[in-house]
Design an enzyme around this catalytic site. Structure first.
Site, PDB file in Angstrom:
ATOM      1  CG  HIS A 127      51.080   5.732   7.896  1.00 19.29           C
ATOM      2  ND1 HIS A 127      51.181   6.757   8.812  1.00 19.29           N
ATOM      3  CD2 HIS A 127      50.469   4.713   8.550  1.00 19.29           C
ATOM      4  CE1 HIS A 127      50.650   6.382   9.959  1.00 19.29           C
ATOM      5  NE2 HIS A 127      50.208   5.137   9.829  1.00 19.29           N
ATOM      6  CD  GLU A 128      49.903   1.053   7.285  1.00 16.87           C
ATOM      7  OE1 GLU A 128      50.440   0.318   8.146  1.00 16.87           O
ATOM      8  OE2 GLU A 128      48.971   1.831   7.553  1.00 16.87           O
ATOM      9  CG  HIS A 131      53.150   1.863  11.207  1.00 20.44           C
ATOM     10  ND1 HIS A 131      53.306   2.467  12.444  1.00 20.44           N
ATOM     11  CD2 HIS A 131      51.936   2.268  10.740  1.00 20.44           C
ATOM     12  CE1 HIS A 131      52.240   3.216  12.702  1.00 20.44           C
ATOM     13  NE2 HIS A 131      51.404   3.121  11.681  1.00 20.44           N
ATOM     14  CD  GLU A 192      48.823   4.983  13.455  1.00 22.63           C
ATOM     15  OE1 GLU A 192      48.748   5.489  12.321  1.00 22.63           O
ATOM     16  OE2 GLU A 192      48.944   3.766  13.644  1.00 22.63           O
TER      17      GLU A 192
END
Length: 261
Positions: A127-128, A131, A192
């Site tokens: 997930h990071e 980003h 997100e």
């Protein structure tokens, strides 16, 4: 003359917004970003160095090695393996993680301890990584800059029209609340969900079971129950139910690229 200046300012802002809209190569989504990609690495490095000077950042030891191993494996199959990736652990009891421009990723100690299964921690790290790859940090900063410019212009316009400093301040305050409630926060939630989707694709391609991403958010949901967190509509993060539903709906796509190792 004041009217001419106001029209000129509006015209400049409109030109700036149009000139800084780009298409993300990974998602195809239009993004407003004022920061050139070439500056991402320098900005991320500067910010990470600042964090290292203020927080208990760990780059060695079992936890750091585990995060670095998982992070390197996922970053290698991401759309930006060329980033100067760095994965660190912040030794604080916080259930959080974040990414900086250019590929600087931090996972807090509590997050590492809470998810001893590599597949579930891979969901967090993926997930990071997403980003960073999708330039969400640069996008959010750019939107904040534009919002501040618009609010300043609105305040000047109200002040010029009324000659009342109090009215100017009120207009800027209300504008700030409106921007926060209807622009910045909803956009944060959209990013997100985008990072959830792309990050799960990355973890699956790297050989981590994408079904564990759903398990991650189910566990996060039980940990937060009864803690009195903010309502979903006032949060930059979507509700856990929405995240889980989106992940489950797209699971066939994730499993199609899953390559167990």
């Amino acid at each position: 003359m004041m009217m001419v200046k106001r029209f000129a300012l509006v015209g400049i802002m409109a030109w700036l917004a149009a000139a800084c809209v780009t298409t993300n190569e990974v998602t195809g989504r239009s993004q407003f970003i004022t920061i050139p990609p070439a500056q991402d690495d320098a900005l991320g490095l500067e910010a990470m160095n600042q964090v290292k000077s203020e927080a208990p950042v760990r780059t060695t030891g079992p936890d750091a090695r585990r995060v670095q191993r998982i992070g390197a494996r996922i970053a290698a199959i991401s759309d930006r393996p060329d980033f100067n990736w760095e994965f660190v652990v912040i030794d604080e009891p916080v259930l959080n993680a974040w990414a900086l421009p250019g590929g600087k990723v931090a996972i807090y100690k509590k997050m590492v301890d809470t998810f001893p299964e590599d597949d579930m921690l891979a969901a967090v790290i993926g997930h990071e990584i997403a980003h960073a790859v999708l330039r969400h940090g640069a996008e959010q900063v750019s939107r904040g800059q534009l919002t501040n410019t618009v609010l300043a212009a609105a305040g000047l316009a109200v002040g010029a029209a009324t000659g009342d400093g109090q009215s100017t301040q009120l207009a800027m305050t209300l504008g700030t609340l409106a921007a926060q409630g209807f622009v910045m926060l909803p956009h944060g939630r959209a990013m997100e969900l985008e990072a959830d989707h792309v990050g799960t694709i990355y973890m699956a391609k790297a050989g981590y079971d994408p079904r564990r991403a759903v398990d991650l958010w189910r566990r996060m949901q039980t940990m937060k129950d009864g803690n009195g967190g903010p309502p979903a509509f006032l949060s930059t993060h979507p509700t856990d139910d929405k995240r889980i539903a989106r992940l489950e709906a797209n699971m066939p796509d994730y499993l199609a690229v899953y390559a167990p190792r």
